[in-house]
Design an enzyme around this catalytic site. Structure first.
Site, PDB file in Angstrom:
ATOM      1  N   CYS A 256       0.838  -1.205   0.000  1.00  0.00           N
ATOM      2  CA  CYS A 256       0.000   0.000   0.000  1.00  0.00           C
ATOM      3  C   CYS A 256       0.868   1.248   0.000  1.00  0.00           C
ATOM      4  CB  CYS A 256      -0.870   0.043   1.248  1.00  0.00           C
ATOM      5  SG  CYS A 256      -2.014  -1.316   1.335  1.00  0.00           S
TER       6      CYS A 256
ATOM      7  N   ARG B  48       5.319  -0.337  -6.615  1.00  0.00           N
ATOM      8  CA  ARG B  48       5.224  -1.156  -5.403  1.00  0.00           C
ATOM      9  C   ARG B  48       4.230  -2.303  -5.575  1.00  0.00           C
ATOM     10  NH1 ARG B  48       6.387   2.761  -0.786  1.00  0.00           N
ATOM     11  NH2 ARG B  48       4.860   1.708   0.501  1.00  0.00           N
TER      12      ARG B  48
ATOM     13  N   TRP C 131      -2.499  -2.733  -1.743  1.00  0.00           N
ATOM     14  CA  TRP C 131      -2.070  -4.126  -1.971  1.00  0.00           C
ATOM     15  C   TRP C 131      -2.780  -4.900  -0.873  1.00  0.00           C
ATOM     16  CZ3 TRP C 131       0.591  -7.596  -4.853  1.00  0.00           C
ATOM     17  CH2 TRP C 131       1.073  -8.740  -4.222  1.00  0.00           C
TER      18      TRP C 131
ATOM     19  N   ASN D   4      -1.326   2.810   5.322  1.00  0.00           N
ATOM     20  CA  ASN D   4      -0.356   1.820   4.868  1.00  0.00           C
ATOM     21  C   ASN D   4       0.144   1.096   6.108  1.00  0.00           C
ATOM     22  OD1 ASN D   4       1.818   0.413   3.796  1.00  0.00           O
ATOM     23  ND2 ASN D   4       3.157   2.208   3.746  1.00  0.00           N
ATOM     24  N   GLY D   5      -0.015  -0.223   6.139  1.00  0.00           N
ATOM     25  CA  GLY D   5       0.428  -0.994   7.301  1.00  0.00           C
ATOM     26  C   GLY D   5      -0.640  -1.989   7.714  1.00  0.00           C
TER      27      GLY D   5
ATOM     28  N   GLU E   1      17.643 -24.609  -3.439  1.00  0.00           N
ATOM     29  CA  GLU E   1      17.203 -23.229  -3.637  1.00  0.00           C
ATOM     30  C   GLU E   1      18.402 -22.319  -3.931  1.00  0.00           C
ATOM     31  OE1 GLU E   1      14.687 -21.757  -4.444  1.00  0.00           O
ATOM     32  OE2 GLU E   1      14.943 -19.682  -3.844  1.00  0.00           O
TER      33      GLU E   1
ATOM     34  N   LYS F 198      18.789 -20.156  -7.358  1.00  0.00           N
ATOM     35  CA  LYS F 198      18.957 -18.694  -7.332  1.00  0.00           C
ATOM     36  C   LYS F 198      20.166 -18.301  -8.150  1.00  0.00           C
ATOM     37  CE  LYS F 198      16.174 -17.669  -6.264  1.00  0.00           C
ATOM     38  NZ  LYS F 198      14.807 -17.905  -5.948  1.00  0.00           N
TER      39      LYS F 198
ATOM     40  N   GLU G 268      19.730 -18.931 -12.093  1.00  0.00           N
ATOM     41  CA  GLU G 268      18.777 -18.111 -12.841  1.00  0.00           C
ATOM     42  C   GLU G 268      19.227 -16.670 -13.045  1.00  0.00           C
ATOM     43  OE1 GLU G 268      15.639 -17.757  -9.115  1.00  0.00           O
ATOM     44  OE2 GLU G 268      14.851 -17.593 -11.116  1.00  0.00           O
TER      45      GLU G 268
ATOM     46  N   HIS H 147      28.749 -41.277  -5.314  1.00  0.00           N
ATOM     47  CA  HIS H 147      28.070 -42.200  -6.235  1.00  0.00           C
ATOM     48  C   HIS H 147      28.028 -41.637  -7.660  1.00  0.00           C
ATOM     49  CE1 HIS H 147      27.028 -44.742  -2.874  1.00  0.00           C
ATOM     50  NE2 HIS H 147      26.597 -43.671  -2.233  1.00  0.00           N
TER      51      HIS H 147
ATOM     52  N   LYS I 161       8.212 -13.270 -14.479  1.00  0.00           N
ATOM     53  CA  LYS I 161       7.821 -13.296 -13.067  1.00  0.00           C
ATOM     54  C   LYS I 161       6.611 -14.192 -12.849  1.00  0.00           C
ATOM     55  CE  LYS I 161       8.132 -12.190  -8.786  1.00  0.00           C
ATOM     56  NZ  LYS I 161       9.160 -12.950  -8.067  1.00  0.00           N
TER      57      LYS I 161
END
Ligand code: F6R
Length: 606
Positions: A2, A27, A74, A100-101, A479, A483, A486, A502, A601
Site C-alpha cells: 500500500c 510497489r 495491496w 499503509n500498514g 534453492e 537462485k 537463474e 556415487h 515473473k
C-alpha cells in the site's frame, strides 16, 4: 504494498494526488482511491485495478479541491474490490482515511465499535481507524487522532481528512514509512519519496510516532505531545533510484526487506502467542479426514514445499508427497477425497499449479493454497487460502516470497499438529518463541553482506558451482543453486552430500566451488567428512552452518556462520547468504539482475 499520498495547497489536489499515486505504482497494487473535501463534504472515488481506471473515472467526475488524500492498495485484509479499497470512510461520512500498514488488534476494536452501534462496510483492518476518529471527535481532529492511536496496535502510516475542518489534514507515522515535501504550491505527504520528488527535492523523513498536523497551509510536527522540528534533507535521487529505495536492484531490496515483512506476517499469524491461520485454518475434524498430504508447486515455491514436507512429517507423523506442478497433472498419484493438496505459489497465477489444483479437485481432494497475491486465481480456486503477506515481489528471482512461504507452511504444520494432538501446547510455545526471533536473525545475517560479496567475487568466473547438503540442508542447497543459475547464468547444481561419491564427485576439478550447507545436527559429522572428500579432490569448499561450528570451520576453505536456531527453522536463515551470493555474482557479472534472460515473473503458460 500500500502507498499513501496527501496534499493541500494551491494546485488541484486530484491532479497532485494522482501523479503521486502513479509514482507508487512500482510497489504493486490492486486498487486505488482518492478523497477530497468539497463544499464542506468528503467526496471520494475508488476503483479496483490500475490507477488508469481511477483516472478515467475522475475525468468523468472530477473532484475539485485544494485538499485531498489518495491510496494504492495491496490487499492484506479482504479481497481487492472497491469496498475494501481506501480511502475508508467513517460511518457518518465525515472522516476519510488512507492507511499503509497493518492494524493487529483491529478485530477486537471492531467488535467493540460494533457493540456501540458502528456499522462496518469493508473487510479491512483499516476501517476501525476512521470509526475510532469519529467516536472521539469533539471538534478537533488532532485530539481525536491522538486518542485513536492510543488504542490501535500494529504498523501504520495514515492520513485523515475531516469535512468539519476543510483546511486541515493530519498524518501519523508508526512503523510504516512517511515522508513530506513543502514547496511553493503546497505541502505533500507520502509513503515514499518517489511521490514527492517531482515537487520538491527537499524531503522531510518523519520519525517514529510523528504526528503531522497540516492546517491552513502550515504544518506542525508533534512527537510524544511536544512540538518538534525535522530537518529537510536534499535528495539527488532520480525517480528510478527512489523506487528502489536506494538499492541498485529490486532483488537486493527484497532480500533486505525479509526481516521486516516476515515480522509483519508473523504479527498477523500469531496473536497472543497463539497461531491464527484465518481462512487457512482447518478444524480438528477436517484434519482427521486427511490420510495423505501432497505439496505441489513450481521452482522456488516447490523448494518451499520440500521444507514444509519436513515440518509436516516431523510434527504430524504423516507422509507428505512433494511434486512439481507440471508433473502432477500428468502422473497417476493416489489422490482421493481423503487427501489434502497444498499448493504454494507467490503469484497465484502459475499455469502449471492451476492445472494441478484442477486435477486435485477432480479427484475429490481438499485444496489449500499458500500464495502472496490476494484475489489471484489460485487463491480463488482453492478451498482454503493462507497469504504470505510479504508484499509485492518485483524481481523475477524469488527471495522474500520463499522465506515467507516456508514460515506460512510451518505455522500450518504446527497448527495441524496441535489440533491432531500430536504436539503439546508447550511445544507449540517453543516453536512460536523461536519463530518470532527469525526476522531479527535475518537482519543479523545481512550485516555480513560484504563477506558474501567477497565470495561472489571469488566464484563469479566458475564454470560450474555445486551446492550440497543432507535433509533440510539439501532443500537449501537446491534453492541456493536455483537462485544462482537463474540470475548469474552459471551452471549450478545441488547434490545430497552423501550422493557425491556415487557419481557427481567426478565433476570436481581443482578450484571447483562447492557450497556445503550443514545446519542439521544429526548429519553434521557426515557432511563434514564429505567436505574433506571434496577438498581432497581440489574443491574450494565454502561451508555454511550455525556460528561457532569448529568442525565445519576445520573442514572448509571458508566458513559462513549464521545465527543459531532450531534445526527445523534453519532453511529460513541458511538461504539468506545464498540469496546474497547469487545477487552479487549476477551484479558483478553485469547481468540484468531483476529481469534475467528467458524468464518471467508470472508463468501463465504450461
Ligand atoms: C525462482 C522463481 C520461480 C518461481 C516459479 C513459481 O526464483 O521465481 O522458480 O518460484 O515460477 O512461481 P509462483 O510462486 O508464482 O507460482
Amino acid at each position: 504494498m500500500c502507498g499513501i499520498v496527501a496534499y493541500t495547497g494551491k494546485l488541484n489536489a486530484q491532479d497532485v494526488i494522482l501523479n503521486g499515486l502513479s509514482k507508487l505504482e512500482y510497489r504493486g497494487y490492486d486498487s486505488a482511491g482518492i478523497s477530497v473535501i468539497s463544499n464542506g463534504e468528503i467526496k471520494s472515488l475508488k476503483r479496483q485495478g490500475k490507477i488508469k481506471i481511477l483516472e478515467e473515472a475522475l475525468e468523468k467526475n472530477p473532484l475539485k479541491s485544494h485538499i485531498g488524500i489518495g491510496h494504492v492498495r495491496w490487499a492484506t485484509h479482504g479481497v481487492p474490490n472497491e469496498t475494501n479499497a481506501h480511502p475508508q470512510i467513517s460511518m457518518n461520512g465525515k472522516f476519510s482515511l488512507v492507511h499503509n500498514g497493518i492494524i493487529e488488534n483491529y478485530l477486537e476494536l471492531k467488535n467493540m465499535l460494533e457493540a456501540e452501534g458502528y456499522v462496518f462496510k469493508s473487510q479491512t483492518d483499516t476501517e476501525v481507524i476512521p470509526m475510532l476518529i469519529e467516536k472521539f471527535y469533539e471538534g478537533d481532529l488532532l485530539k481525536a487522532v491522538e486518542k485513536t492511536i492510543g488504542l490501535i496496535r500494529g504498523a501504520y502510516a495514515f492520513a485523515v481528512l475531516s469535512s468539519d475542518e476543510e483546511n486541515r489534514l493530519i498524518a501519523v507515522k508508526h512503523s510504516s514509512p512517511l515522508v513530506g515535501g513543502v514547496f511553493e504550491d503546497g505541502i505533500i505527504l507520502a509513503s515514499d519519496v518517489t511521490s514527492v520528488i517531482s515537487h520538491s527535492k527537499k524531503i522531510i523523513y518523519f520519525e517514529e510516532d510523528d504526528i503531522i498536523d497540516v492546517n491552513n497551509g502550515d504544518y506542525t510536527i508533534y512527537n510524544k505531545g511536544k512540538i518538534i522540528d525535522r530537518p529537510f534533507k536534499e535528495t539527488k535521487m532520480s525517480l528510478e533510484e527512489a523506487s528502489k529505495e536506494n538499492y541498485p536492484h529490486f532483488l537486493l531490496k527484497e532480500i533486505h526487506e525479509q526481516g521486516k515483512v516476515l515480522q509483519e506476517g508473523l504479527s498477523i499469524r500469531i496473536k497472543n502467542n497463539k497461531i491464527d491461520l484465518g481462512e487457512g485454518a482447518f478444524s480438528s475434524s477436517d484434519l482427521k479426514k486427511f490420510k495423505k498430504i501432497y505439496a505441489v508447486a513450481c521452482g522456488t515455491a516447490y523448494h518451499a514445499c520440500l521444507a514444509i514436507k519436513y515440518a509436516m512429517e516431523k510434527l504430524l507423523r504423516l507422509p507428505v508427497t512433494c511434486e512439481v506442478a507440471s508433473e502432477f497433472k500428468y502422473e497417476d498419484y493416489f489422490v482421493d477425497e481423503n487427501s489434502l493438496v497444498l499448493v504454494v505459489s507467490q503469484s497465484g497465477e502459475t499455469a502449471d499449479t492451476i492445472s494441478a489444483i484442477r486435477k486435485a479437485k477432480d479427484l475429490g481432494a481438499t485444496t489449500l493454497s499458500i500464495t502472496n497475491v490476494l484475489g489471484s486465481t489460485i487463491s480463488r480456486i482453492t478451498d482454503r487460502v493462507m497469504y504470505c503477506y510479504c508484499g509485492p515481489e518485483i524481481s523475477v528471482a524469488s527471495t522474500k516470497a520463499y522465506t515467507s512461504q516456508i514460515i506460512a507452511g510451518y505455522l500450518l504444520a504446527i497448527d495441524m499438529a496441535l489440533k491432531l494432538d500430536k504436539i503439546s501446547d508447550d511445544e507449540v510455545q517453543k516453536y512460536i518463541e523461536e519463530i518470532k526471533k527469525i526476522p531479527a536473525k535475518i537482519d543479523e545475517i545481512l550485516k555480513d553482506e560484504e563477506d558474501y560479496k567477497k565470495i561472489a567475487d571469488e566464484i563469479k568466473l566458475a564454470k560450474s558451482i555445486f551446492y550440497t547438503g543432507r535433509g533440510l540442508d539439501f532443500v537449501t542447497a537446491k534453492e541456493g543453486a536455483l537462485k544462482l543459475k537463474e540470475i548469474s547464468y552459471i551452471h549450478a547444481e545441488a547434490f545430497q552430500a552423501g550422493e557425491l561419491k556415487h557419481g557427481p564427485l567426478a565433476l570436481i576439478e581443482k578450484d571447483t566451488p562447492v557450497i556445503s550447507i550443514a545446519t542439521q545436527n544429526h548429519t553434521m559429522e557426515k557432511t563434514a567428512s564429505n567436505n574433506e572428500e571434496l577438498m581432497a579432490r581440489g574443491a574450494k569448499v565454502y561451508a555454511l552452518g550455525f556460528k561457532e561450528n569448529n568442525l565445519l570451520k576445520a573442514s572448509s576453505l571458508e566458513f559462513i556462520g549464521i545465527p543459531k536456531t532450531i534445526d527445523l527453522f534453519a532453511p529460513i536463515l541458511a538461504v539468506v547468504p545464498l540469496q546474497v551470493i547469487a545477487y552479487y555474482t549476477s551484479a558483478l557479472l553485469g547481468n540484468d539482475v531483476d529481469k534475467p534472460r528467458n524468464l518471467a515473473k508470472s508463468v501463465t503458460v504450461e
